[in-house]
Design a protein around this motif. Structure first.
Motif, PDB file in Angstrom:
ATOM      1  N   LEU A 166       0.717  -1.185   0.150  1.00 54.07           N
ATOM      2  CA  LEU A 166      -0.215   0.072   0.007  1.00 54.07           C
ATOM      3  C   LEU A 166       0.864   1.198   0.089  1.00 54.07           C
ATOM      4  O   LEU A 166       0.686   2.240  -0.750  1.00 54.07           O
ATOM      5  CB  LEU A 166      -0.961  -0.044   1.247  1.00 54.07           C
ATOM      6  N   TYR A 194      -0.050   4.223  -2.691  1.00 53.77           N
ATOM      7  CA  TYR A 194      -0.615   5.022  -2.482  1.00 53.77           C
ATOM      8  C   TYR A 194      -0.006   6.144  -1.408  1.00 53.77           C
ATOM      9  O   TYR A 194       0.838   5.856  -0.646  1.00 53.77           O
ATOM     10  CB  TYR A 194      -1.681   4.778  -1.270  1.00 53.77           C
ATOM     11  N   VAL A 196      -4.786   6.612   1.123  1.00 51.09           N
ATOM     12  CA  VAL A 196      -5.395   5.550   0.873  1.00 51.09           C
ATOM     13  C   VAL A 196      -6.750   5.445   1.507  1.00 51.09           C
ATOM     14  O   VAL A 196      -6.829   5.941   2.815  1.00 51.09           O
ATOM     15  CB  VAL A 196      -4.594   4.235   1.314  1.00 51.09           C
ATOM     16  N   LEU A 214      -7.745   0.094   2.813  1.00 48.19           N
ATOM     17  CA  LEU A 214      -6.791  -0.417   3.977  1.00 48.19           C
ATOM     18  C   LEU A 214      -7.281  -1.576   4.704  1.00 48.19           C
ATOM     19  O   LEU A 214      -6.851  -2.454   4.973  1.00 48.19           O
ATOM     20  CB  LEU A 214      -6.351   0.902   4.811  1.00 48.19           C
ATOM     21  N   ASN A 260       6.100   6.453  -3.440  1.00 44.33           N
ATOM     22  CA  ASN A 260       4.938   6.937  -3.325  1.00 44.33           C
ATOM     23  C   ASN A 260       4.933   8.544  -3.845  1.00 44.33           C
ATOM     24  O   ASN A 260       4.214   9.068  -3.942  1.00 44.33           O
ATOM     25  CB  ASN A 260       3.676   6.721  -2.425  1.00 44.33           C
ATOM     26  N   ARG A 264      -7.616  -1.973  -8.476  1.00 44.38           N
ATOM     27  CA  ARG A 264      -6.626  -1.568  -7.342  1.00 44.38           C
ATOM     28  C   ARG A 264      -5.490  -2.701  -7.103  1.00 44.38           C
ATOM     29  O   ARG A 264      -4.531  -2.448  -7.060  1.00 44.38           O
ATOM     30  CB  ARG A 264      -7.432  -1.435  -6.347  1.00 44.38           C
ATOM     31  N   ASP A 301      -8.850   8.419  -5.242  1.00 41.83           N
ATOM     32  CA  ASP A 301      -8.836   7.375  -6.356  1.00 41.83           C
ATOM     33  C   ASP A 301      -8.249   8.065  -7.711  1.00 41.83           C
ATOM     34  O   ASP A 301      -8.991   8.150  -8.404  1.00 41.83           O
ATOM     35  CB  ASP A 301     -10.427   7.003  -6.432  1.00 41.83           C
TER      36      ASP A 301
END
Lengths: 233, 523
Positions: A152, A156, A159, A164, A208, B454, B486
């Motif tokens: 993640l 991201y 998120v 999550l 990220n 995703r 998003d």
């Protein structure tokens, strides 16, 4: 009377750690029982040694008749817990196909597949069905959660809470508690999303925030500049 | 599944080796032609005089010429027949037999008895090197060939043994009786012992601090000592890498190679065969560990090197093998670049060769269909090492061939990886044309729902971020992105244009031109 006497004796009869044993005897079939014990020790003490486990799988590969599938299964669970490192594949490369056909290994391979392809919902569903395999190894859940957070964090900046929650398989109040802990200790920040609930800001990294990537190509080494000094002067 | 029966024979292997029933060909093991007599006498003398240059000439040229002229399809004279020309020198006889078997393996097909005898000879030879006092100085080429051939014969033995179906009772009896011959523990322990006893790891370590010379002298000893154990130990690290790759143990293989810094020239680059073997296996292991960028970088370097130097090897006995490994490494490079499109890492010449050979296939490999899959299968099967099953068969059960088992397993696991990655080239295509795009929109384009998208994006991140030898995360991505809630933000890593260097070069060039102009005196 046992304890005090046995302890120092054990220290003397095992002058090497298993790690050293592997380093000194990488191709010695006699250390097989030590390595098997060491797998169990890794399970109970929540430690991990890829080198020792690969060494054991190698010995099994050389003498298949000595293989313990129970030990192999434990090694594979530990390897799953080592993700994102490719340890699970490294182990599979050494395990004969007919062994991989056994039910417990098929399950582990499916679990690995879900993790490799980021399908955490399916992973947790499948893991719940195979409690007997994964629950035998303490720390399993936490290790997978750590991997999920790793992926993640690569993906991201912010998120959504449900994403999550699905990835780490924690919901509701427990998730609140978990988030609280992460905010206090790992630099997570909670934000309000536009009307749709919570957003979690994950710590910045070069993955990220690609602009943080060090750009080595920009500079010019000094000795290159030095070359034109005479001309400039 | 592609047909996997590529030969991995050492140089000069005849396409269809005649059987070793040498009597039919009128082979008399005791007959020593004058030229052979002269060969062994001179070679023996040069070895005693430590004349490396002459030894190398005789080893590389005379041996090949004589083999071509007199022993095209028969073995060389037996060691017993030549021993008295060389004072029955024990070590020389072991060396002679090593060459004798190597020639036999390359030109004929060895019998089981000969395979076992060759193993015994390696045992005696390595024992002498490990425990005796060897004071020879041998060419690196020869020492490399010994390690290379040792591993090759081990691999060949495993393949041979695994074809159980048409074994005769006599062969099975021999296999049971000599079950230590080419035993995997024995093979690994010899290589390991050579590494340890030679202290090569420590030597390379000390060399970094300037306390020892090894690389700068190409491993030779100019102070009257011997280079044999040291250099054999050095090459044994490459041998271990290869054996571990044959066993599917890529992590351990790379670990064995670690003392050699492959980012630099070294003794391993002093012999072309060793250079290629090292990089081929290093690259392959990295490919299997998903460290594509590392594999691409090294394949690119060696393929460029081969391209530039292959003309000098045309007459070498290794030439065919060089070309073959060259082709295989192009196939592996095609695989790496299809999974990880980092074309910028590939030099122009190599890239145009690659396009010529695999351009069309590489386009098809980008698709997500059975045909793409079949090409991955084909290239992998063509280019992979000849995997082995190291354990002995059970002689009681019905005899079945298991020589393809190891290969099938590695192929299957590799294709499994490909399957996990096959959606990624699709997502990459879309990301390439957007700087920002919402998840919903992209999901729509890709015809999947948002949760699936995703997972695909997370897979992309996971698969493009490998874990290196020290546990550090390294990015293999040419195209990166991040998600904010998003919204996907795409970041293409453009190679920083190096204007600085360009201007520096031009300034120096201009200065040169001005100087030249100044020197011209107009009459």
């Amino acid at each position: 009377m046992g304890r005090e006497v046995v302890q120092p004796q054990q220290q003397q009869t095992v002058p090497y750690t298993v790690e050293q044993l592997v380093a000194v005897n990488p191709y010695n079939p006699d250390i097989l029982p030590d390595l098997e014990n060491y797998v169990n020790e890794q399970v109970s003490s929540q430690t991990y040694s890829l080198d020792a486990n690969l060494c054991l799988l190698r010995l099994y590969q050389f003498e298949p008749e000595r293989m313990s599938t129970q030990i192999v299964a434990r090694i594979l669970v530990k390897a799953l817990m080592a993700m994102p490192a490719p340890d699970f594949s490294l182990c599979l490369f050494l395990i004969p196909e007919r062994v991989q056909m056994e039910e417990q290994f098929k399950t582990l391979i499916v679990l690995s597949h879900y993790l490799e392809t980021g399908r955490f919902r399916q992973f947790w569903d499948e893991a719940a069905k195979s409690r007997h395999i994964v629950e035998a190894v303490p720390g399993f859940e936490q290790a997978i959660q750590a991997y999920a957070i790793h992926v993640l964090s690569l993906t991201y900046q912010k998120v959504p809470r449900p994403v999550l929650a699905e990835a780490i398989n924690i919901e509701g109040l427990s998730l609140d508690k978990f988030l609280e802990h992460q905010v206090a200790n790992c630099g997570w920040i909670l934000e309000k999303g536009h009307g749709r609930g919570q957003l979690i800001v994950l710590p910045r990294s070069e993955f990220n925030h690609p602009e943080l990537k060090k750009n080595n190509a920009d500079g010019i080494p000094f000795d290159h500049i030095a070359r034109i000094f005479p001309i400039l002067g | 599944m592609a047909n996997f029966d590529h030969d991995d024979a050492p140089p000069n292997s005849a396409a269809t080796p005649p059987p070793a029933s040498s009597d039919a060909l009128g082979y008399d093991p005791n007959f020593v032609p004058d030229s052979v007599k002269s060969f062994v006498v001179h070679l023996y003398r040069h070895i005693r005089e430590k004349n490396v240059y002459e030894i190398h000439q005789m080893y590389e040229t005379s041996f090949q010429t004589l083999s071509e002229r007199l022993f095209k399809d028969t073995p060389w004279p037996s060691v017993d027949a030549v021993a008295h020309y060389v004072d029955n020198d024990h070590v020389f006889c072991l060396l002679y037999r090593e060459m004798w078997f190597r020639h036999l393996y390359a030109r004929l097909s060895p019998t089981l008895k000969q395979r076992i005898d060759s193993w015994d000879n390696y045992c005696s030879l390595f024992q002498v090197v490990l425990h005796g006092v060897v004071n020879m100085q041998l060419p690196n080429q020869w020492l490399w060939d010994m390690v290379d051939e040792f591993v090759y014969q081990f691999q060949s033995f495993c393949q041979y043994r695994a074809k159980m179906k048409n074994k005769t009772e006599q062969e099975i009896a021999l296999l049971t009786q000599f079950d230590q011959a080419w035993n995997v523990y024995g093979v690994l322990n010899f290589l390991q012992a050579l590494v340890e006893k030679s202290m090569i790891v420590q030597i390379l370590e000390q060399e970094k601090e300037g306390l020892e010379q090894f690389t700068s002298t190409d491993g030779y000893d100019y102070n009257g000592g011997s280079n044999v154990l040291k250099v054999l130990g050095y090459f044994s690290m490459v041998g271990l890498l290869r054996v571990h790759c044959l066993l599917g143990d890529y992590h351990t293989g790379l670990k064995c190679l670690q003392p050699i810094d492959i980012s630099q020239q070294g003794v391993y680059t002093s012999v072309i065969g060793s250079h290629i073997t090292t990089i081929y296996h290093y690259g392959f292991a990295n490919l299997m560990l998903r460290r594509y960028v590392e594999a691409i970088r090294e394949f690119n370097k060696i393929l460029l090197y081969i391209y530039k130097t292959k003309q000098y090897h045309q007459k070498s006995p290794q030439y065919e093998q060089i070309l073959k490994k060259n082709e295989q490494m192009y196939a592996l490079l095609a695989i790496c670049l299809s999974l990880c499109p980092q074309v910028k890492l590939v030099e122009e010449t190599v890239n145009s060769q690659l396009r010529e050979k695999y351009g069309e296939k590489m386009i098809r490999m980008q698709r997500y269909d059975d045909e793409a899959f079949a090409i991955y299968d084909e290239l992998f099967s063509y280019a992979c090492p000849k995997f082995i099953t190291p354990s002995a068969p059970s002689f009681e059960e019905p005899l079945v061939n298991y020589n393809q088992d190891a290969y099938r397993l590695q192929l299957k696991l590799f294709l499994y990886e490909v399957k996990q990655q096959q959606l990624l080239s699709g997502v990459r295509t879309f990301l390439k044309v957007y700087s920002t795009i919402s998840l919903g929109k992209l999901a729509n384009y890709m015809e999947v729902d948002e949760p699936t998208l995703r997972t695909i994006l997370m897979t992309y991140k996971h698969k493009t971020h490998a874990v290196d030898g020290d546990g550090k995360i390294i990015s293999n991505a040419d195209l990166d992105f991040y998600i904010d809630d998003d919204m996907i933000h795409v970041v293409e890593s453009r190679p920083a244009k190096r204007y600085g260097d360009y201007f520096l070069r031009q300034i120096v060039k201009l200065e040169g031109v001005i100087n030249d102009v100044d020197r011209i005196k107009l009459e």
